[in-house]
Design a protein around this motif. Structure first.
Motif, PDB file in Angstrom:
ATOM      1  N   SER A 178       3.004  -1.145   9.461  1.00  0.00           N
ATOM      2  CA  SER A 178       3.378  -2.089   8.563  1.00  0.00           C
ATOM      3  C   SER A 178       4.577  -2.682   8.970  1.00  0.00           C
ATOM      4  O   SER A 178       5.744  -2.043   9.315  1.00  0.00           O
ATOM      5  CB  SER A 178       3.628  -1.652   7.070  1.00  0.00           C
ATOM      6  N   ASP A 179       4.669  -4.221   9.177  1.00  0.00           N
ATOM      7  CA  ASP A 179       5.895  -4.771   9.455  1.00  0.00           C
ATOM      8  C   ASP A 179       6.826  -5.033   8.369  1.00  0.00           C
ATOM      9  O   ASP A 179       7.985  -5.247   8.331  1.00  0.00           O
ATOM     10  CB  ASP A 179       5.638  -6.131   9.940  1.00  0.00           C
ATOM     11  N   ARG A 180       6.305  -4.374   7.141  1.00  0.00           N
ATOM     12  CA  ARG A 180       7.075  -4.675   5.799  1.00  0.00           C
ATOM     13  C   ARG A 180       7.912  -3.406   5.472  1.00  0.00           C
ATOM     14  O   ARG A 180       8.956  -3.588   4.727  1.00  0.00           O
ATOM     15  CB  ARG A 180       6.214  -4.987   4.593  1.00  0.00           C
ATOM     16  N   VAL A 181       7.723  -2.419   6.207  1.00  0.00           N
ATOM     17  CA  VAL A 181       8.453  -1.196   5.709  1.00  0.00           C
ATOM     18  C   VAL A 181       9.389  -1.205   6.915  1.00  0.00           C
ATOM     19  O   VAL A 181       9.412  -1.527   8.060  1.00  0.00           O
ATOM     20  CB  VAL A 181       7.792   0.110   5.850  1.00  0.00           C
ATOM     21  N   PRO A 182      10.707  -1.088   6.644  1.00  0.00           N
ATOM     22  CA  PRO A 182      11.985  -1.146   7.390  1.00  0.00           C
ATOM     23  C   PRO A 182      12.009  -0.067   8.211  1.00  0.00           C
ATOM     24  O   PRO A 182      12.257  -0.309   9.575  1.00  0.00           O
ATOM     25  CB  PRO A 182      13.183  -0.967   6.476  1.00  0.00           C
ATOM     26  N   THR A 183      11.572   0.973   8.066  1.00  0.00           N
ATOM     27  CA  THR A 183      11.617   2.153   9.177  1.00  0.00           C
ATOM     28  C   THR A 183      10.312   3.062   8.910  1.00  0.00           C
ATOM     29  O   THR A 183       9.384   2.770   9.465  1.00  0.00           O
ATOM     30  CB  THR A 183      12.976   3.071   8.947  1.00  0.00           C
ATOM     31  N   MET A 184      10.424   4.136   7.979  1.00  0.00           N
ATOM     32  CA  MET A 184       9.198   4.847   7.607  1.00  0.00           C
ATOM     33  C   MET A 184       9.308   5.277   6.320  1.00  0.00           C
ATOM     34  O   MET A 184      10.247   5.504   5.801  1.00  0.00           O
ATOM     35  CB  MET A 184       9.053   5.974   8.858  1.00  0.00           C
ATOM     36  N   GLY A 185       8.091   5.436   5.871  1.00  0.00           N
ATOM     37  CA  GLY A 185       8.347   5.978   4.211  1.00  0.00           C
ATOM     38  C   GLY A 185       6.911   6.361   3.895  1.00  0.00           C
ATOM     39  O   GLY A 185       5.916   6.230   4.614  1.00  0.00           O
ATOM     40  N   VAL A 186       7.084   7.116   2.818  1.00  0.00           N
ATOM     41  CA  VAL A 186       5.673   8.086   2.403  1.00  0.00           C
ATOM     42  C   VAL A 186       5.178   7.546   1.002  1.00  0.00           C
ATOM     43  O   VAL A 186       6.053   7.128   0.106  1.00  0.00           O
ATOM     44  CB  VAL A 186       5.726   9.375   2.550  1.00  0.00           C
ATOM     45  N   ASP A 187       3.970   7.388   0.612  1.00  0.00           N
ATOM     46  CA  ASP A 187       3.494   7.207  -0.783  1.00  0.00           C
ATOM     47  C   ASP A 187       2.950   8.659  -1.163  1.00  0.00           C
ATOM     48  O   ASP A 187       3.182   9.491  -0.492  1.00  0.00           O
ATOM     49  CB  ASP A 187       2.395   6.174  -0.894  1.00  0.00           C
ATOM     50  N   ARG A 188       2.738   8.497  -2.476  1.00  0.00           N
ATOM     51  CA  ARG A 188       2.316   9.858  -3.262  1.00  0.00           C
ATOM     52  C   ARG A 188       0.971  10.392  -2.692  1.00  0.00           C
ATOM     53  O   ARG A 188       0.775  11.556  -3.038  1.00  0.00           O
ATOM     54  CB  ARG A 188       1.934   9.355  -4.678  1.00  0.00           C
ATOM     55  N   HIS A 189       0.320   9.795  -1.847  1.00  0.00           N
ATOM     56  CA  HIS A 189      -1.315  10.064  -1.405  1.00  0.00           C
ATOM     57  C   HIS A 189      -0.938  10.636  -0.122  1.00  0.00           C
ATOM     58  O   HIS A 189      -1.995  10.838   0.682  1.00  0.00           O
ATOM     59  CB  HIS A 189      -1.917   8.946  -1.320  1.00  0.00           C
ATOM     60  N   TRP A 190       0.191  10.868   0.671  1.00  0.00           N
ATOM     61  CA  TRP A 190       0.580  11.489   1.812  1.00  0.00           C
ATOM     62  C   TRP A 190       0.249  10.630   2.793  1.00  0.00           C
ATOM     63  O   TRP A 190      -0.423  11.011   4.065  1.00  0.00           O
ATOM     64  CB  TRP A 190      -0.106  12.921   1.875  1.00  0.00           C
ATOM     65  N   ARG A 191       0.414   9.044   2.712  1.00  0.00           N
ATOM     66  CA  ARG A 191       0.355   8.177   3.825  1.00  0.00           C
ATOM     67  C   ARG A 191       1.525   7.902   4.232  1.00  0.00           C
ATOM     68  O   ARG A 191       2.640   7.539   3.357  1.00  0.00           O
ATOM     69  CB  ARG A 191      -0.561   7.081   3.173  1.00  0.00           C
ATOM     70  N   CYS A 192       1.645   7.861   5.504  1.00  0.00           N
ATOM     71  CA  CYS A 192       3.065   7.357   6.038  1.00  0.00           C
ATOM     72  C   CYS A 192       3.047   6.026   6.790  1.00  0.00           C
ATOM     73  O   CYS A 192       2.161   5.673   7.664  1.00  0.00           O
ATOM     74  CB  CYS A 192       3.370   8.568   7.271  1.00  0.00           C
ATOM     75  N   TYR A 193       3.841   5.244   6.013  1.00  0.00           N
ATOM     76  CA  TYR A 193       3.866   3.870   6.662  1.00  0.00           C
ATOM     77  C   TYR A 193       5.004   3.544   7.673  1.00  0.00           C
ATOM     78  O   TYR A 193       6.248   4.064   7.477  1.00  0.00           O
ATOM     79  CB  TYR A 193       4.284   2.848   5.450  1.00  0.00           C
ATOM     80  N   VAL A 194       4.750   3.098   8.676  1.00  0.00           N
ATOM     81  CA  VAL A 194       5.404   2.929   9.828  1.00  0.00           C
ATOM     82  C   VAL A 194       5.970   1.538  10.454  1.00  0.00           C
ATOM     83  O   VAL A 194       4.852   0.818  10.618  1.00  0.00           O
ATOM     84  CB  VAL A 194       4.919   3.940  10.980  1.00  0.00           C
ATOM     85  N   SER A 195       7.047   1.410  10.786  1.00  0.00           N
ATOM     86  CA  SER A 195       7.496  -0.106  11.245  1.00  0.00           C
ATOM     87  C   SER A 195       7.243  -0.118  12.830  1.00  0.00           C
ATOM     88  O   SER A 195       7.991   0.768  13.299  1.00  0.00           O
ATOM     89  CB  SER A 195       8.793  -0.258  11.017  1.00  0.00           C
ATOM     90  N   PRO A 196       6.497  -0.677  13.551  1.00  0.00           N
ATOM     91  CA  PRO A 196       6.302  -0.839  14.942  1.00  0.00           C
ATOM     92  C   PRO A 196       7.741  -0.984  15.580  1.00  0.00           C
ATOM     93  O   PRO A 196       8.030  -0.545  16.859  1.00  0.00           O
ATOM     94  CB  PRO A 196       5.337  -1.749  15.337  1.00  0.00           C
ATOM     95  N   GLY A 197       8.507  -1.947  14.874  1.00  0.00           N
ATOM     96  CA  GLY A 197       9.872  -2.365  15.623  1.00  0.00           C
ATOM     97  C   GLY A 197      10.641  -1.125  15.658  1.00  0.00           C
ATOM     98  O   GLY A 197      11.633  -0.800  16.407  1.00  0.00           O
ATOM     99  N   PHE A 198      10.649  -0.330  14.448  1.00  0.00           N
ATOM    100  CA  PHE A 198      11.326   0.941  14.431  1.00  0.00           C
ATOM    101  C   PHE A 198      11.186   1.898  15.418  1.00  0.00           C
ATOM    102  O   PHE A 198      11.846   2.581  16.012  1.00  0.00           O
ATOM    103  CB  PHE A 198      11.422   1.431  12.918  1.00  0.00           C
TER     104      PHE A 198
END
Length: 399
Positions: free
Chosen positions: A40-60
């Motif tokens: 995701s371009d919207r996450v600044p770096t990396m983050g996780v939700d309650r469902h164990w999904r990790c959102y990752v910034s390509p730029g990071f």
């Protein structure tokens, strides 16, 4: 992998970093590979939700070396393993609103263990010394020492509990883990950590402490306290008496005779808070927190709860709806018998008395027609007499 970005994610680099993290810290491997990746371009770096999904910034990913990406993988999975979102839900309501400060406190809890383990992390990381705080604490203990912030930090709802703007709904994207699956994975990881300690003996103290608490949990004293008060209130509410204020409907059948009707009294709760010199700021904070919990969990409102501040004398008496209405005064010697006697001498005698104390006090021989609950605050409080219902409360440093 679901994709919510127009930019290309360097999957090879990202997965190489996860492989490195799992190889270097094999006791975390199962948890690391349980994470579903969502670019995701919207996450600044990396983050996780309650469902164990990790959102990752390509730029990071492009800008971060593999060694540091491996550290971020471990950081994010630590939020989920340590159940940070679940623990946030158990914070007092007044503390749950500032997700940024909660996230910073959680990062302090995690990063001091990662740095002690010599895990490389990106520049700008948060650690306890960033705020002049000691190491080795839990985020609940760090939170009061985190000042208001304006910097951007968001590890997602898997950390502070609030959905981030880039997170998918529960039914969208990768399925993630259920609550039961997540708890099983936590126990599996804790057992792997314990096995690693037995075989090699070298592991950061924070991870070892976490595994011990998970595999050998202490009683959840918050639930026990609320349950004890709720049971006592139910016991009091179950009492019945006769009253002539509302005549019985059977009176209509008996001319000239007024029969009383049965009534069920509304229970009253009095909380006696120990404000003696042996009670420090941390203990008083815990006491106020538990008063709030009693009010909320039992559902008593209005003038049904009275709070007495007492050391060797009663200093303040307040009828409260929230903990903010409580006035504390004292600082002298300790004798909770004075507070208990004052509670029982009130015009509206309570059905239930809760004493919040560190336990260093004399107790009455016995109280007739009243339930007494001693909520003992601190690591090793002395026990009251056997007839007193007792709940042991952790200090603010303990979960």
């Amino acid at each position: 992998m679901a994709d919510t970005t127009g930019g290309a994610l360097d999957r090879g680099k990202l997965l190489a970093a996860r492989y490195r993290a799992a190889t270097d810290r094999p006791y975390l491997a199962s948890a690391l590979y349980a994470l579903s990746v969502v670019p995701s371009d919207r996450v600044p770096t990396m983050g996780v939700d309650r469902h164990w999904r990790c959102y990752v910034s390509p730029g990071f990913v492009d800008a971060t070396p593999v060694t540091e990406l491996a550290g971020v993988w471990i950081h994010e999975v630590a939020h989920l393993l340590r159940d940070h979102h679940g623990r946030t839900d158990r914070l007092p309501a007044a503390d749950q609103g500032d997700a940024l400060r909660i996230n910073l406190a959680q990062d302090c809890e995690i990063n001091d263990d990662l740095l002690a383990d010599r895990i490389p992390l990106p520049a700008g990381r948060v650690e306890p010394r960033t705020f002049g705080l000691p190491t080795g604490k839990l985020f609940e203990a760090y939170l009061p020492g985190i000042p208001p912030q304006t910097l951007l930090l968001n590890c997602g709802s898997g950390a502070h509990g609030r959905p981030a703007p880039w997170e998918l709904g529960a039914a969208a994207g990768p399925a993630g883990l259920s609550g039961v699956e997540a708890e099983a994975l936590r126990r599996h990881t804790a057992e792997a950590i314990r096995a690693r300690v037995r075989s090699r003996g070298q592991l950061p103290e924070g991870w070892r402490r976490w595994a011990d608490r998970l595999l050998e949990p202490t009683v959840d004293w918050r639930r026990v306290l609320a349950g004890a008060v709720r049971e006592a209130v139910a016991w009091a509410a179950g009492a019945v008496d006769y009253t002539y204020r509302r005549p019985s409907r059977r009176s209509a059948a008996l001319r000239g005779v007024v029969l009383p009707s049965l009534r069920r009294p509304l229970p009253r709760v009095t909380v006696v808070i120990d404000t003696s010199g042996s009670m420090g700021d941390g203990e008083l904070t815990a006491a106020l927190t538990e008063v709030t919990g009693v009010l909320r969990e039992v559902g008593l409102q209005g003038n049904r709860v009275t709070v007495l501040a007492c050391d060797a004398d009663v200093h303040t008496v307040s009828r409260v709806v929230t903990a903010e209405q409580i006035t504390l005064a004292g600082g002298g010697g300790t004798d909770m018998r004075v507070g208990i006697s004052a509670a029982l001498a009130m015009r509206d005698r309570p059905n239930v008395v809760v004493v919040l104390t560190d336990g260093y006090t004399p107790w009455p021989d016995q109280i007739p027609s009243c339930r007494l609950i001693a909520a003992l605050i601190g690591p090793t409080p002395p026990s009251p007499p056997d007839w007193v219902e007792t709940v042991r409360i952790g200090t603010p440093d303990l979960p």
